[in-house]
Scaffold this motif. Sequence first.
Motif, mmCIF file in Angstrom:
data_model
loop_
_atom_site.group_PDB
_atom_site.id
_atom_site.type_symbol
_atom_site.label_atom_id
_atom_site.label_comp_id
_atom_site.label_asym_id
_atom_site.label_seq_id
_atom_site.Cartn_x
_atom_site.Cartn_y
_atom_site.Cartn_z
ATOM 1 N N SER A 149 -10.698 -51.275 -40.679
ATOM 2 C CA SER A 149 -9.973 -51.394 -39.414
ATOM 3 C C SER A 149 -10.763 -52.240 -38.427
ATOM 4 O O SER A 149 -11.978 -52.098 -38.313
ATOM 5 C CB SER A 149 -9.734 -50.010 -38.795
ATOM 6 N N ASP A 150 -10.064 -53.117 -37.714
ATOM 7 C CA ASP A 150 -10.684 -53.945 -36.680
ATOM 8 C C ASP A 150 -10.113 -53.591 -35.316
ATOM 9 O O ASP A 150 -8.894 -53.410 -35.161
ATOM 10 C CB ASP A 150 -10.407 -55.433 -36.947
ATOM 11 N N LEU A 151 -10.993 -53.493 -34.338
ATOM 12 C CA LEU A 151 -10.568 -53.399 -32.951
ATOM 13 C C LEU A 151 -9.850 -54.692 -32.579
ATOM 14 O O LEU A 151 -10.253 -55.765 -33.031
ATOM 15 C CB LEU A 151 -11.796 -53.225 -32.061
ATOM 16 N N PRO A 152 -8.764 -54.649 -31.783
ATOM 17 C CA PRO A 152 -8.101 -55.896 -31.400
ATOM 18 C C PRO A 152 -9.077 -56.880 -30.754
ATOM 19 O O PRO A 152 -9.748 -56.552 -29.774
ATOM 20 C CB PRO A 152 -7.036 -55.423 -30.403
ATOM 21 N N GLN A 153 -9.175 -58.075 -31.325
ATOM 22 C CA GLN A 153 -10.122 -59.072 -30.824
ATOM 23 C C GLN A 153 -9.618 -60.473 -31.146
ATOM 24 O O GLN A 153 -8.836 -60.663 -32.090
ATOM 25 C CB GLN A 153 -11.508 -58.858 -31.429
ATOM 26 N N PRO A 173 -9.222 -56.833 -26.145
ATOM 27 C CA PRO A 173 -10.452 -56.253 -25.608
ATOM 28 C C PRO A 173 -11.689 -57.123 -25.780
ATOM 29 O O PRO A 173 -12.544 -57.167 -24.911
ATOM 30 C CB PRO A 173 -10.607 -54.952 -26.409
ATOM 31 N N VAL A 174 -11.796 -57.824 -26.930
ATOM 32 C CA VAL A 174 -13.007 -58.583 -27.251
ATOM 33 C C VAL A 174 -12.656 -60.022 -27.596
ATOM 34 O O VAL A 174 -11.655 -60.290 -28.272
ATOM 35 C CB VAL A 174 -13.757 -57.947 -28.451
ATOM 36 N N SER A 242 -11.016 -59.315 -21.083
ATOM 37 C CA SER A 242 -11.699 -59.446 -22.362
ATOM 38 C C SER A 242 -13.190 -59.648 -22.152
ATOM 39 O O SER A 242 -13.596 -60.383 -21.255
ATOM 40 C CB SER A 242 -11.131 -60.640 -23.138
ATOM 41 N N PHE A 243 -13.995 -58.981 -22.978
ATOM 42 C CA PHE A 243 -15.434 -59.192 -22.943
ATOM 43 C C PHE A 243 -15.823 -60.141 -24.073
ATOM 44 O O PHE A 243 -15.342 -60.004 -25.201
ATOM 45 C CB PHE A 243 -16.182 -57.864 -23.064
ATOM 46 N N ILE A 244 -16.698 -61.089 -23.757
ATOM 47 C CA ILE A 244 -17.059 -62.146 -24.706
ATOM 48 C C ILE A 244 -18.373 -61.805 -25.389
ATOM 49 O O ILE A 244 -19.343 -61.401 -24.745
ATOM 50 C CB ILE A 244 -17.174 -63.505 -23.992
ATOM 51 N N THR A 245 -18.392 -61.963 -26.705
ATOM 52 C CA THR A 245 -19.613 -61.787 -27.479
ATOM 53 C C THR A 245 -19.794 -62.961 -28.428
ATOM 54 O O THR A 245 -18.815 -63.547 -28.890
ATOM 55 C CB THR A 245 -19.600 -60.471 -28.280
ATOM 56 N N LEU A 313 -20.188 -51.088 -43.726
ATOM 57 C CA LEU A 313 -19.643 -49.860 -43.160
ATOM 58 C C LEU A 313 -19.141 -50.027 -41.735
ATOM 59 O O LEU A 313 -18.028 -49.609 -41.413
ATOM 60 C CB LEU A 313 -20.713 -48.757 -43.176
ATOM 61 N N PHE A 314 -19.961 -50.622 -40.864
ATOM 62 C CA PHE A 314 -19.616 -50.730 -39.449
ATOM 63 C C PHE A 314 -19.962 -52.122 -38.939
ATOM 64 O O PHE A 314 -21.025 -52.661 -39.232
ATOM 65 C CB PHE A 314 -20.385 -49.700 -38.614
ATOM 66 N N GLN A 315 -19.040 -52.694 -38.143
ATOM 67 C CA GLN A 315 -19.315 -53.962 -37.468
ATOM 68 C C GLN A 315 -19.613 -53.668 -36.004
ATOM 69 O O GLN A 315 -18.808 -53.045 -35.310
ATOM 70 C CB GLN A 315 -18.136 -54.919 -37.585
ATOM 71 N N LEU A 316 -20.771 -54.117 -35.554
ATOM 72 C CA LEU A 316 -21.183 -53.933 -34.163
ATOM 73 C C LEU A 316 -21.169 -55.262 -33.432
ATOM 74 O O LEU A 316 -21.590 -56.279 -33.976
ATOM 75 C CB LEU A 316 -22.601 -53.346 -34.085
ATOM 76 N N SER A 317 -20.676 -55.247 -32.210
ATOM 77 C CA SER A 317 -20.785 -56.412 -31.329
ATOM 78 C C SER A 317 -21.733 -56.078 -30.192
ATOM 79 O O SER A 317 -21.744 -54.951 -29.688
ATOM 80 C CB SER A 317 -19.419 -56.809 -30.760
ATOM 81 N N MET A 318 -22.511 -57.081 -29.791
ATOM 82 C CA MET A 318 -23.480 -56.905 -28.708
ATOM 83 C C MET A 318 -23.043 -57.721 -27.509
ATOM 84 O O MET A 318 -22.548 -58.848 -27.663
ATOM 85 C CB MET A 318 -24.870 -57.315 -29.183
ATOM 86 N N PHE A 319 -23.209 -57.170 -26.304
ATOM 87 C CA PHE A 319 -22.782 -57.807 -25.065
ATOM 88 C C PHE A 319 -23.964 -57.876 -24.105
ATOM 89 O O PHE A 319 -24.772 -56.949 -24.026
ATOM 90 C CB PHE A 319 -21.630 -57.032 -24.430
#
Length: 341
Positions: A149-153, A173-174, A242-245, A313-319
């Motif tokens: 699953s992906d967060l809307p981006q 959101p992203v 939207s937050f940009i990464t 397992l998990f995708q992390l975005s950094m801001f």
Amino acid sequence: MKNQTLKICNETIHPGESLSLAIPLPEIFSCSPLYMPVKVVHGKQAGPCVVILAAIYGNELNGSEIINRLLNSSTMNKLKGTLIAIPVVNVFGLMTRSQLLPNDQDLDTHFPGSEKGSHASRFANLILQEILSHADYCIDLRTGALNHSDLPQVYTTKNEPDSLELAKVFNAPVITRVRPVENTLRATLAKQNIPYIVYEAGEAMRFDEHAIKIGMKGIVNLFKKLDMLSAKISDKTKETQSFITEESFWIHASTSGVNHSKVKLGQLVKKGDILSSIRDPFGASETEVIRSGYDGIIVGMNNLPLVREGEALFQLSMFTQMDEAISHFESWDYQEGLNNE
């Protein structure tokens, strides 16, 4: 100003017309004909031409639903310029519930393609010559992979201000800025100076109502930004949602077993936080704990209960502005939307 006639695959489309086309695709070994559906809304008034693609990976269905709902909306009757929409690009993949083309070829690694190349190369060339040759802008609708699953981006191309502006208006959101990879659709359109964004949300083979609604609203926002639809003052979009990464990465399983996730999409995690625990399904070994190595937001995750060593397992975005990002994500009711399937 009145729009001009448009010609696609030897079909002439006059201003004010809407048309459904079926473009023949490269043959498969069964000799059964396959056709790619193309929907054209050609407004009476002149304006940009936007191409919207869905299901380049055949099992990613949210985009197909977004296009079909959009075309059934009365809003399209007021459109200036031209919309060319393909609800299913990879018809073979749709039929086989697969991401890929015959011979397990990935369409998005064969652009710009050629008339005499592989099946995927010929397909890419067809899309580029018959459809994208008309485009002023391109929107590509995708989802996460099967069981991911992906967060809307929205993904936009680095150092391309026009596509970034479109991404901001989309209001997902992203926004993730990425570099073009050779032989992809992104790299090909970047060379042709055609602004290109990818909206990615949800999971393959599952409808995600929350993701579909954000996608539809984003496209309408984009049409208003391009003056293809009239915008009321009350409809004007805030471009700060939207937050940009530019930095995201996957955390992988350190062992195989039954994965028990402790986090959700859109959740902030700190360095050292427990993300999941992996247990031996036979109870023969100790539980392995997966921790985050960084501060970040969960923007993608593997939903499979059974995982192999090394599996993502998990995708992390950094801001850069993490505190503001936390407040921003809390204002989105993601989990409720993701559960409304």
